[in-house]
Design an enzyme around this catalytic site. Sequence first.
Site, mmCIF file in Angstrom:
data_model
loop_
_atom_site.group_PDB
_atom_site.id
_atom_site.type_symbol
_atom_site.label_atom_id
_atom_site.label_comp_id
_atom_site.label_asym_id
_atom_site.label_seq_id
_atom_site.Cartn_x
_atom_site.Cartn_y
_atom_site.Cartn_z
ATOM 1 N N TYR A 328 -18.475 -15.241 -30.263
ATOM 2 C CA TYR A 328 -19.290 -14.566 -31.408
ATOM 3 C C TYR A 328 -18.337 -14.812 -32.635
ATOM 4 O O TYR A 328 -18.049 -14.573 -33.479
ATOM 5 C CB TYR A 328 -19.149 -13.002 -31.717
ATOM 6 C CG TYR A 328 -20.098 -12.487 -30.441
ATOM 7 C CD1 TYR A 328 -21.473 -12.193 -29.567
ATOM 8 C CD2 TYR A 328 -19.117 -12.124 -29.040
ATOM 9 C CE1 TYR A 328 -22.062 -11.873 -28.811
ATOM 10 C CE2 TYR A 328 -19.973 -11.632 -27.741
ATOM 11 C CZ TYR A 328 -21.896 -11.437 -27.297
ATOM 12 O OH TYR A 328 -22.078 -11.495 -26.544
ATOM 13 N N ASP A 397 -16.327 -10.216 -30.559
ATOM 14 C CA ASP A 397 -15.945 -9.623 -31.953
ATOM 15 C C ASP A 397 -17.906 -9.915 -32.203
ATOM 16 O O ASP A 397 -18.584 -10.660 -33.028
ATOM 17 C CB ASP A 397 -15.407 -10.533 -32.869
ATOM 18 C CG ASP A 397 -15.757 -9.939 -34.189
ATOM 19 O OD1 ASP A 397 -16.192 -9.020 -34.124
ATOM 20 O OD2 ASP A 397 -15.391 -10.975 -35.699
ATOM 21 N N CYS A 424 -18.028 -3.723 -34.724
ATOM 22 C CA CYS A 424 -18.117 -2.430 -36.125
ATOM 23 C C CYS A 424 -18.752 -1.255 -36.037
ATOM 24 O O CYS A 424 -19.634 -0.849 -36.545
ATOM 25 C CB CYS A 424 -18.974 -3.214 -36.684
ATOM 26 S SG CYS A 424 -20.218 -4.480 -36.504
HETATM 27 C C1 LIG Z 1 -19.505 -9.616 -36.321
HETATM 28 S S1 LIG Z 1 -19.512 -11.108 -36.896
HETATM 29 C C2 LIG Z 1 -18.095 -11.330 -36.163
HETATM 30 C C3 LIG Z 1 -17.699 -13.296 -36.776
HETATM 31 C C4 LIG Z 1 -16.779 -13.421 -37.082
HETATM 32 N N1 LIG Z 1 -16.173 -13.260 -35.664
HETATM 33 C C5 LIG Z 1 -15.156 -13.307 -37.989
HETATM 34 O O1 LIG Z 1 -15.195 -12.443 -37.808
HETATM 35 O O2 LIG Z 1 -16.323 -13.376 -38.894
HETATM 36 C C6 LIG Z 1 -21.082 -11.412 -35.078
HETATM 37 C C7 LIG Z 1 -21.248 -12.831 -34.805
HETATM 38 O O3 LIG Z 1 -21.992 -12.793 -33.566
HETATM 39 C C8 LIG Z 1 -23.187 -13.906 -33.945
HETATM 40 N N2 LIG Z 1 -23.974 -14.279 -32.782
HETATM 41 C C9 LIG Z 1 -24.624 -12.701 -32.827
HETATM 42 N N3 LIG Z 1 -25.257 -12.963 -31.554
HETATM 43 C C10 LIG Z 1 -24.939 -13.861 -30.731
HETATM 44 C C11 LIG Z 1 -24.836 -14.750 -29.699
HETATM 45 N N4 LIG Z 1 -25.644 -13.781 -28.518
HETATM 46 N N5 LIG Z 1 -24.528 -15.686 -28.649
HETATM 47 C C12 LIG Z 1 -23.204 -15.788 -30.112
HETATM 48 N N6 LIG Z 1 -23.444 -15.388 -30.969
HETATM 49 C C13 LIG Z 1 -23.480 -14.439 -32.069
HETATM 50 C C14 LIG Z 1 -23.797 -13.998 -35.178
HETATM 51 O O4 LIG Z 1 -24.078 -14.564 -35.846
HETATM 52 C C15 LIG Z 1 -22.413 -13.645 -36.267
HETATM 53 O O5 LIG Z 1 -21.913 -14.344 -36.743
#
Ligand SMILES: C[S@@+](CC[C@H](N)C(=O)[O-])C[C@H]1O[C@@H](n2cnc3c(N)ncnc32)[C@H](O)[C@@H]1O
Length: 472
Positions: A328, A397, A424
């Site tokens: 993520y 994350d 979060c």
């Molecule tokens: C809370 S954000 C964290 C982003 C990064 N680590 C940061 O601190 O800026 C969660 C991220 O997970 C991605 N995401 C959501 N579902 C996902 C999945 N099934 N597999 C991979 N990434 C995913 C979202 O697009 C987002 O960029």
Amino acid sequence: MSDRGNGRPAGRDPPVRRGQILELEIKGLTHDADGVGPAGGLAVFVPRALPGEVVRVRVTEVRKNHARARLLEVTRPSPRRLEPPCPVYAECGGCQLQHLNARGQLEYKTGLVTDALRRLGGLDGVVVRPAIGMEDPWRYRNKAQFPVAAGPGGRGLVGGIYARGTHRLVPVNECLIQHPLNNTMLQVALELAGRHRIAPYDEDGHTGVLRHVLARATRATGEAMAVFVTRTRDLPAARDLARELMARVPQVVCVAHNTNPRRTNVILGERTRLVLGRPYVEEVLGGLRFRISPTSFFQVNPAQTEVLYSRAVDYAALGGGETVVELYSGIGAISLFLARRAARVTGVEVVPEAVRDAVANARLNGVANVSFIEGPAERVLPELAAGGVRAEVVVLDPPRRGCEPRVLEAVGRLRPDRVVYVSCNPATLARDLARLAGLGYRVREVQPVDMFPQTAHVEAVALAVREEGHRR
Ligand SMILES: C[S@@+](CC[C@H](N)C(=O)[O-])C[C@H]1O[C@@H](n2cnc3c(N)ncnc32)[C@H](O)[C@@H]1O
């Protein structure tokens, strides 16, 4: 007569009725930051009431196990009570805790995390450090996404925030937790859109054009972005609108248009196009430069993000020779922080635009030991594990819903020494840490960080360490 767990015998009429005025002593705060006090064995939830207070309330709703009430008067105030500075605080659903002082907010948030670990994760005795707050907990948000409605008398447009639990718009001219530039951008964008006679979206009829205006300001570079979200494929007068907005607010370097034709609460649709300027803004965190596109995730509080990421880096305890996998990974922010101390970092992210940003960010910062894989973590990680990839550290994350069990099982197969989990949502953090405990990872410590002052939300970072001798 059986007891229903609320101290009240079954089969009796509820001890309170709708419209009734009650005096209550507030005993605690719920995870939505509502005060809660007992009335005849029933828990009564009262927004804006604080523990230790005696309050007069009017009951608005009675359910089997609880009731809700509106605060009429605080007859014995808490010493932690403050006069909320925001003029629309009473109606707006954006903030829940402006009436509680900073110390009270931090203790509440530490308690939220501790309580979730114990109650939902069954993880007793985990060290939860006191939540880290901000010196000045106002004007911190770098992103605003305001729904749009017709102005008074049907003239012009207004933007704002929904009243809690409703889709009734509370117009907001100056949101006190927003970066001031976001407030300016929103006001100017709405004034211009109104002048171009762009119709506001009507949710009931699924008619009209402009659904939301999104504003994103930066702290270090001063650059800003505006995104107009429409139901329709076209944004009328798009280029004029963008040109005028950039002339009035010179910090705006990117104006984009997103189309969301669906009946949904999700703000952004799938199609985004650049109207004018660059397709991104740049921000600097911890000495690293980040490019952020309109639909990429980026943490909303830059000052606290530095605190959060440096704690994540501490927990990763890298000596320079490790391989790290970050799931993520968004625009690669944590990956780049980690790459400075690791041999190799691989980020996994599902949004293609964010992956493009992450690759560009690695290049922008001259970081060569990171790479990014586009795809869902629940597919990519099991593939990596099956392919024999090894990692000493895994960083997670995820979004609010947490990790799918498949992801955690694949973490178990990868057998990293340490798992750093950034979250979060204390409820899904607790659930996932409990699953990791079942895979042989002991939770060492959790650090809550107040990323969202004045609201009931909290961010936390946890360290879980593989226990020697655990068999799979
Ligand atoms: C809370 S954000 C964290 C982003 C990064 N680590 C940061 O601190 O800026 C969660 C991220 O997970 C991605 N995401 C959501 N579902 C996902 C999945 N099934 N597999 C991979 N990434 C995913 C979202 O697009 C987002 O960029």
